[in-house]
Design an enzyme around this catalytic site. Structure first.
Site, PDB file in Angstrom:
ATOM      1  N   LYS A  52      58.812  -7.723 -43.222  1.00 46.97           N
ATOM      2  CA  LYS A  52      58.184  -9.311 -42.296  1.00 46.97           C
ATOM      3  C   LYS A  52      56.246  -8.956 -42.247  1.00 46.97           C
ATOM      4  O   LYS A  52      55.266  -9.384 -42.831  1.00 46.97           O
ATOM      5  CB  LYS A  52      58.598 -10.318 -41.655  1.00 46.97           C
ATOM      6  CG  LYS A  52      60.004 -10.748 -42.992  1.00 46.97           C
ATOM      7  CD  LYS A  52      61.058 -11.244 -41.930  1.00 46.97           C
ATOM      8  CE  LYS A  52      62.136 -11.250 -42.669  1.00 46.97           C
ATOM      9  NZ  LYS A  52      63.775 -11.243 -42.182  1.00 46.97           N
ATOM     10  N   GLN A  96      65.194 -13.363 -35.614  1.00 44.23           N
ATOM     11  CA  GLN A  96      66.202 -13.036 -36.850  1.00 44.23           C
ATOM     12  C   GLN A  96      67.432 -12.769 -36.305  1.00 44.23           C
ATOM     13  O   GLN A  96      67.748 -12.689 -35.081  1.00 44.23           O
ATOM     14  CB  GLN A  96      65.624 -11.445 -36.635  1.00 44.23           C
ATOM     15  CG  GLN A  96      66.460 -10.486 -37.085  1.00 44.23           C
ATOM     16  CD  GLN A  96      65.311 -10.788 -38.387  1.00 44.23           C
ATOM     17  OE1 GLN A  96      64.461 -10.931 -39.081  1.00 44.23           O
ATOM     18  NE2 GLN A  96      66.354  -9.992 -39.335  1.00 44.23           N
ATOM     19  N   ASP A 119      62.639 -20.297 -42.529  1.00 43.89           N
ATOM     20  CA  ASP A 119      63.437 -19.207 -43.456  1.00 43.89           C
ATOM     21  C   ASP A 119      63.847 -20.382 -44.338  1.00 43.89           C
ATOM     22  O   ASP A 119      65.197 -20.141 -44.437  1.00 43.89           O
ATOM     23  CB  ASP A 119      64.165 -19.117 -41.945  1.00 43.89           C
ATOM     24  CG  ASP A 119      64.390 -18.150 -41.446  1.00 43.89           C
ATOM     25  OD1 ASP A 119      64.144 -17.007 -42.387  1.00 43.89           O
ATOM     26  OD2 ASP A 119      65.111 -18.295 -40.389  1.00 43.89           O
TER      27      ASP A 119
HETATM   28  N1  GUN Z   1      68.398 -12.156 -40.798  1.00 46.31           N
HETATM   29  C1  GUN Z   1      68.681 -11.300 -41.625  1.00 46.31           C
HETATM   30  N2  GUN Z   1      67.463 -11.695 -43.306  1.00 46.31           N
HETATM   31  C2  GUN Z   1      68.017 -13.058 -41.422  1.00 46.31           C
HETATM   32  C3  GUN Z   1      66.252 -14.144 -42.651  1.00 46.31           C
HETATM   33  O1  GUN Z   1      66.809 -14.610 -43.879  1.00 46.31           O
HETATM   34  N3  GUN Z   1      66.888 -15.452 -41.706  1.00 46.31           N
HETATM   35  C4  GUN Z   1      66.479 -14.554 -40.411  1.00 46.31           C
HETATM   36  N4  GUN Z   1      66.377 -15.443 -39.497  1.00 46.31           N
HETATM   37  N5  GUN Z   1      67.196 -13.704 -39.593  1.00 46.31           N
HETATM   38  C5  GUN Z   1      67.778 -13.340 -41.025  1.00 46.31           C
END
Ligand code: GUN
Length: 295
Positions: A52, A96, A119
């Site tokens: 990211k 996360q 998200d």
């Molecule tokens: N953990 C794995 N994928 C994601 C996601 O798309 N968003 C978040 N917040 N945590 C994750």
């Protein structure tokens, strides 16, 4: 070999537009900035977060990682989320997942400022999907899947899509979105009986169940016309594999997403699209407030 539905050509073609939009927002007074809150140091989470971060760099968006100790208490965790929610420089944020067990009683997705919900997990965001509105924020993996299908000119309207997995992150929102796009959706899960009777009749199968190589030859139609969207990212014998048994089904379907290189990168790309949307909305609110106070 069937058609491989790769993310890279789509992202390479679309990224310059996102970069232009990001620069334009910065010029108009608000540079997009993503803030990620990570509790602990789970290596898989670190890998996702780094992907990211790299995408943010490519579109010249700011990026901040706030890493809290695995043992952080509720109060300090909640204060951190509140600070990020209120930070005027942060235009998109998320925690996360998963967080350690001792924080799992907190409904984290509802803590995030809905204006910064990149998200797409907040109930305000889900409500828009319920109302068939795809113009705002959309959860990243479903958004990435719809983009991938559209860019490969795969028709959704009128098609029978079987989704395996009803998670809040993928299966459930995707079922709403595809239904809104006029697909006939069957949402299967771990209690579905005779799964193969559903999957064999599908035009498109989305496998999002989190079990390595779960979707086997016995689940697919012998006609070879199906499209397989594999959402899984699993480790098996030190290799990354999806939820579909790629080697055994790839020549028996019309098209399939590879793992890695399919849905995963599309999800990160969708996060950038959402970040630009949240930034645009926050900037518009700010501009409206300023013109209101000038009256
Ligand atoms: N953990 C794995 N994928 C994601 C996601 O798309 N968003 C978040 N917040 N945590 C994750």
């Amino acid at each position: 070999m069937s058609n491989l539905l790769k993310a890279k050509p789509i992202i390479d073609a679309k990224l310059p537009k996102l970069l232009d939009k990001s620069r334009s927002l910065a010029q108009r007074g608000l540079k997009p900035k993503l803030c990620v809150i990570l509790v602990g140091d789970n290596p898989a989470s670190m890998l996702y977060i780094n992907n990211k971060r790299k995408k943010c760099e490519q579109i010249e968006a700011g990026f901040e990682l706030i890493q809290l100790a695995e043992s952080v208490n509720d109060k300090d965790f909640l204060e951190t989320v509140k600070r990020v929610n209120n930070d005027p420089e942060v235009t998109g944020c998320f925690v996360q997942l998963p967080v350690p067990k001792h924080l799992q009683h907190i409904d984290i997705t509802q803590l995030i400022n809905p204006k910064k919900d990149v998200d797409g997990f907040h109930l305000n965001t889900i409500n828009q999907l319920y109302l068939n509105d795809l113009t705002g924020l959309v959860p990243c993996t479903p958004r990435g899947i719809v983009t991938l299908l559209a860019e490969n000119k795969i028709t959704i309207q009128g098609k029978h899509v079987v989704i395996i997995g009803r998670s809040l992150i993928v299966g459930k929102p995707l079922s709403l979105i595809l239904n809104g796009l006029n697909a006939t959706v069957t949402l299967c899960h771990s209690h579905t009986e005779h799964l193969e009777s559903h999957t064999k009749r599908a035009d498109i199968i989305v496998c999002a169940i989190g079990i390595p190589e779960f979707l086997k030859e016995e689940h697919i139609s012998p006609e070879g016309k199906q499209i397989i969207i594999d959402v899984g990212i699993n480790k098996k014998d030190n290799k990354t594999v999806g939820d579909a048994d790629f080697e055994h089904i790839k020549d028996k379907v019309a098209a399939i997403t590879p793992v890695p290189g399919g849905v995963g990168p599309m999800t990160v790309f969708s996060l950038m699209e959402n970040l630009l949307k949240t930034t645009e909305t926050i900037l518009k609110d700010k501009t409206d407030e300023q013109s209101d106070s000038a009256i």
